[in-house]
Structures are given as structure tokens and as C-alpha cells.
Design a protein around this motif. Structure first.
Motif, PDB file in Angstrom:
ATOM      1  N   LEU A  58      -4.122  16.158  -3.212  1.00 25.45           N
ATOM      2  CA  LEU A  58      -3.746  15.230  -4.275  1.00 25.45           C
ATOM      3  C   LEU A  58      -3.015  14.059  -3.637  1.00 25.45           C
ATOM      4  O   LEU A  58      -1.983  14.240  -2.983  1.00 25.45           O
ATOM      5  CB  LEU A  58      -2.858  15.939  -5.302  1.00 25.45           C
ATOM      6  N   MET A  59      -3.535  12.868  -3.851  1.00 23.16           N
ATOM      7  CA  MET A  59      -3.054  11.712  -3.107  1.00 23.16           C
ATOM      8  C   MET A  59      -2.441  10.659  -4.030  1.00 23.16           C
ATOM      9  O   MET A  59      -2.941  10.411  -5.133  1.00 23.16           O
ATOM     10  CB  MET A  59      -4.212  11.075  -2.328  1.00 23.16           C
ATOM     11  N   ALA A  60      -1.386  10.040  -3.539  1.00 26.01           N
ATOM     12  CA  ALA A  60      -0.738   8.926  -4.229  1.00 26.01           C
ATOM     13  C   ALA A  60      -0.634   7.744  -3.274  1.00 26.01           C
ATOM     14  O   ALA A  60      -0.506   7.922  -2.055  1.00 26.01           O
ATOM     15  CB  ALA A  60       0.641   9.322  -4.729  1.00 26.01           C
ATOM     16  N   ILE A  61      -0.683   6.554  -3.838  1.00 29.57           N
ATOM     17  CA  ILE A  61      -0.582   5.306  -3.090  1.00 29.57           C
ATOM     18  C   ILE A  61       0.722   4.633  -3.497  1.00 29.57           C
ATOM     19  O   ILE A  61       1.031   4.532  -4.685  1.00 29.57           O
ATOM     20  CB  ILE A  61      -1.782   4.392  -3.414  1.00 29.57           C
ATOM     21  N   ARG A  62       1.484   4.183  -2.499  1.00 31.91           N
ATOM     22  CA  ARG A  62       2.801   3.612  -2.770  1.00 31.91           C
ATOM     23  C   ARG A  62       2.944   2.247  -2.114  1.00 31.91           C
ATOM     24  O   ARG A  62       2.354   1.980  -1.067  1.00 31.91           O
ATOM     25  CB  ARG A  62       3.903   4.527  -2.221  1.00 31.91           C
ATOM     26  N   SER A  63       3.766   1.406  -2.736  1.00 35.21           N
ATOM     27  CA  SER A  63       4.108   0.120  -2.122  1.00 35.21           C
ATOM     28  C   SER A  63       4.711   0.350  -0.743  1.00 35.21           C
ATOM     29  O   SER A  63       5.578   1.222  -0.566  1.00 35.21           O
ATOM     30  CB  SER A  63       5.121  -0.637  -2.982  1.00 35.21           C
ATOM     31  N   ARG A  64       4.276  -0.441   0.216  1.00 33.33           N
ATOM     32  CA  ARG A  64       4.833  -0.305   1.565  1.00 33.33           C
ATOM     33  C   ARG A  64       6.260  -0.839   1.628  1.00 33.33           C
ATOM     34  O   ARG A  64       7.082  -0.342   2.396  1.00 33.33           O
ATOM     35  CB  ARG A  64       3.929  -1.039   2.553  1.00 33.33           C
ATOM     36  N   ARG A  71      -9.050   3.620   3.334  1.00 30.74           N
ATOM     37  CA  ARG A  71      -9.136   2.190   3.651  1.00 30.74           C
ATOM     38  C   ARG A  71      -7.865   1.442   3.283  1.00 30.74           C
ATOM     39  O   ARG A  71      -7.545   0.407   3.870  1.00 30.74           O
ATOM     40  CB  ARG A  71     -10.311   1.546   2.913  1.00 30.74           C
ATOM     41  N   LEU A  72      -7.141   1.970   2.294  1.00 31.56           N
ATOM     42  CA  LEU A  72      -5.943   1.286   1.813  1.00 31.56           C
ATOM     43  C   LEU A  72      -4.718   1.538   2.682  1.00 31.56           C
ATOM     44  O   LEU A  72      -3.683   0.898   2.496  1.00 31.56           O
ATOM     45  CB  LEU A  72      -5.656   1.723   0.369  1.00 31.56           C
ATOM     46  N   ARG A  73      -4.826   2.460   3.621  1.00 30.72           N
ATOM     47  CA  ARG A  73      -3.663   2.809   4.452  1.00 30.72           C
ATOM     48  C   ARG A  73      -3.141   1.629   5.266  1.00 30.72           C
ATOM     49  O   ARG A  73      -1.972   1.612   5.654  1.00 30.72           O
ATOM     50  CB  ARG A  73      -4.017   3.948   5.412  1.00 30.72           C
ATOM     51  N   SER A  74      -3.970   0.641   5.520  1.00 37.79           N
ATOM     52  CA  SER A  74      -3.504  -0.504   6.303  1.00 37.79           C
ATOM     53  C   SER A  74      -2.557  -1.394   5.504  1.00 37.79           C
ATOM     54  O   SER A  74      -1.798  -2.177   6.084  1.00 37.79           O
ATOM     55  CB  SER A  74      -4.703  -1.330   6.780  1.00 37.79           C
ATOM     56  N   ARG A  75      -2.594  -1.253   4.163  1.00 45.22           N
ATOM     57  CA  ARG A  75      -1.779  -2.137   3.319  1.00 45.22           C
ATOM     58  C   ARG A  75      -0.743  -1.400   2.481  1.00 45.22           C
ATOM     59  O   ARG A  75       0.181  -2.020   1.956  1.00 45.22           O
ATOM     60  CB  ARG A  75      -2.689  -2.935   2.387  1.00 45.22           C
ATOM     61  N   PHE A  76      -0.911  -0.078   2.340  1.00 45.70           N
ATOM     62  CA  PHE A  76      -0.032   0.700   1.464  1.00 45.70           C
ATOM     63  C   PHE A  76       0.334   2.021   2.154  1.00 45.70           C
ATOM     64  O   PHE A  76      -0.359   2.480   3.054  1.00 45.70           O
ATOM     65  CB  PHE A  76      -0.730   1.020   0.126  1.00 45.70           C
TER      66      PHE A  76
END
Length: 318
Positions: free
Chosen positions: A67-73, A45-50
Motif C-alpha cells: 500500500l503506497m502513499a505519495i508525499r510532498s518532498r 516514476r514519481l519518486r524523482s519529484r515526491f
């Protein structure tokens, strides 16, 4: 707050486990929840913003865990990096859910000021089994060293090593639970062939600073923010929290690198490990998650305020 005296049903007292004992231990582990439903679906769900990055993949028997990481776009080379990790111990639920809640609700407040890198569930196999160890009976949070044996830790270290920008802050989200005393410490003693020495679980939230490079003002800023959400663990009659001298209210210190702890991965100026107490009758899962989010926000706010007022904004490199 819990105390316990326990033996463990696997192995021979005084003898470290071999392959047979590890296999018996593994056969007893049961999947209780879904990494895909609880974590991967939220990240999707966060892919639209990050930006979302797969930084590794674990295979344990038939199970495969990305293994997943979320990064600032809007990642930029002239901004410092804030590293947030959760779920290094998979059973510590608010570490995972708190990291995800921060990204969903607060992360965009810091857009344009920092590069955020969030690994919300470092140990997904253990998350599903509500366990401290990985499938090989190895504690990932004692494996953040070059000779570490946990694939979870090695993958995260490789991800962090790939970051070229300076890392200003690393906050690692944990819990201390009553099961530490009833299950996980007895299991550790049995695995290593050592006697189990009962201890006492602290009643409340506390932080772990670095013995070698303490940041007391930073730690207290987090304590002051979190105590608006949940209670802070007092020192016991010996002036200790979980067997370590209290360096300040709600703060103990460990030699991070010596122990191979997650927050030893970088030379970030500001490093801390949160420890939420979810078994208190004074908290709820929602409060535990909120305490983690409050700690993350306070950490970033403090680090940014100090960074902007320091000469040239200098930050140690990872």
C-alpha cells in the motif's frame, strides 16, 4: 443512467452468507488488470519529484499488495495537510487514475503551500478484480471505524493518525457506476440476507458532504469547477440523488462517521467525496479522470483561500 431488478446467484434469499458462500463468491473473482503496471509503475516514476511511502501490506492468498502513499518532498510542520484518497472501491477507476494524474500534472503547483498526502489506490486487490469489496467480501468504505474489519481501511487510518500536522482538506475520489445496480447492490443484499430493492443510478457527477458538518459553499465551488468538464447529476422527480435528498445542485449529504466512510477519518474542515459517472455516453475515461483532477484542484484552491483569510489560519487537527 441505469435501473435494474436483480437476484444474486450465491446464497439463499433471506439468509446472510456464511463461510461457504463467501468462499464461493471469492472463487468467482477474476483478475482483470495489474496493480503493478497501472499504479506501482506510475508511483515509481514519481519518486524523482515526491517522497513515496509504503504504509502497509496486504496478503490475500498468494497475492501480496504493498500500500503506497505519495508525499510532498518539502513537507513542513507549518503547512496544512491536504489528503487525497482514491481507489477505496477498487473498481472505481477514475478515482485511482485521477489521483495519479493530479500528482503527475498538478501537484507541484501547490509546492510550498500545502503538505500533500496522496493514497491513490487504497484497495489494490479490488482494483485488479474491478470490484467494490476486498477478498473477504468486506466493503472498505464502510470500515473506517475502530472496529472496522477491512485491512485496507485500518492501514490508511494508521497512516493518517501518524500525521502530526493539521489536516485542512480530505477529498476522496469515487465513481457511481451502472454496475452498482446490476452487481454490487444485489451482491450486498445477498450477502446480508436482505431483499434487493432496485434503484436508479444518477446521470452525472455529484458530491457527498457530511450531514453533521456541511460545507455548502465549498461543495458548490467544486461543482462549478467540474461542470466545465462533465455534466452534473440532476435530482430526480423526488428531489433526490441516489435516494438521498439533494442538499444543493449536485450535492447530497451522508452521516460520514456513522457509516464508517473514508472521509470520516479526520476532523478536516473541508471534506468531500466525488462521484463520477463513467457509464454516460457523454464522457470518456479521459474526461472522468479530468473531472477528478478538476475537483481536487478546486478543493485545494478553495480551502487555501479560506484558510489564509481565517483568523490565525486555524485548522482542526486530525
Amino acid at each position: 443512467m441505469s435501473t435494474a431488478s436483480a437476484s444474486y446467484p450465491i446464497g439463499t434469499p433471506g439468509t446472510p452468507w456464511g463461510n461457504a458462500e463467501r468462499a464461493e463468491w471469492l472463487s468467482r473473482q477474476t483478475r482483470h488488470r495489474s496493480y503493478e503496471s497501472d499504479v506501482l509503475s506510475v508511483i515509481e516514476r514519481l519518486r524523482s519529484r515526491f517522497d513515496v511511502q509504503e504504509y502497509g501490506r496486504l496478503e490475500y492468498g498468494p497475492g501480496v499488495y504493498p500500500l503506497m502513499a505519495i508525499r510532498s518532498r518539502d513537507w513542513r510542520a507549518d503547512r496544512p495537510v491536504v489528503l487525497i484518497t482514491g481507489g477505496v472501491h477498487g473498481y472505481e477507476t477514475s478515482g485511482v487514475q485521477g489521483a495519479l494524474q493530479f500528482v503527475e500534472q498538478q501537484a507541484l503547483d501547490y509546492a510550498g503551500r500545502v503538505n500533500l498526502l496522496v493514497a491513490p489506490c487504497v484497495s489494490p486487490w479490488a482494483y485488479e478484480r474491478i470490484h467494490r469489496w476486498n477478498a473477504n467480501a468486506i466493503d472498505p468504505n464502510r470500515s473506517f471505524r475502530d472496529d472496522g474489519q477491512a485491512g485496507e481501511s485500518a492501514a490508511l487510518m494508521q497512516l493518517v493518525a501518524s500525521i502530526a500536522e493539521p489536516i485542512l482538506l480530505h477529498i476522496d475520489l469515487h465513481e457511481t457506476t451502472d454496475t452498482d445496480e446490476t452487481e454490487f447492490r444485489p451482491a450486498l443484499a445477498a450477502r446480508d440476507g436482505k431483499p434487493f430493492e432496485p434503484g436508479e443510478i444518477p446521470d452525472g457527477f455529484y458530491l457527498v458532504d457530511d450531514t453533521e458538518s456541511p460545507q455548502p459553499e465549498f461543495q458548490q465551488a467544486l461543482i462549478e469547477a467540474v461542470e466545465k468538464i462533465t455534466h452534473i447529476a440532476p435530482a430526480d422527480d423526488n428531489g433526490e440523488i441516489l435516494g438521498s435528498p439533494a442538499a444543493a445542485r449536485g450535492v447530497i449529504q451522508y452521516p460520514l462517521a456513522q457509516l464508517g466512510l473514508c472521509t470520516s477519518m479526520t476532523n478536516a474542515r473541508y471534506r468531500t467525496t466525488t462521484e463520477v459517472y463513467p457509464d454516460s455516453d457523454r464522457v470518456t475515461p479521459e474526461l472522468c479522470n479530468a473531472a477528478q483532477v478538476a475537483a481536487v484542484c478546486a478543493a485545494i484552491d478553495y480551502a487555501l483561500s479560506e484558510h489564509l483569510t481565517s483568523p490565525h489560519g486555524a485548522v482542526p487537527r486530525a
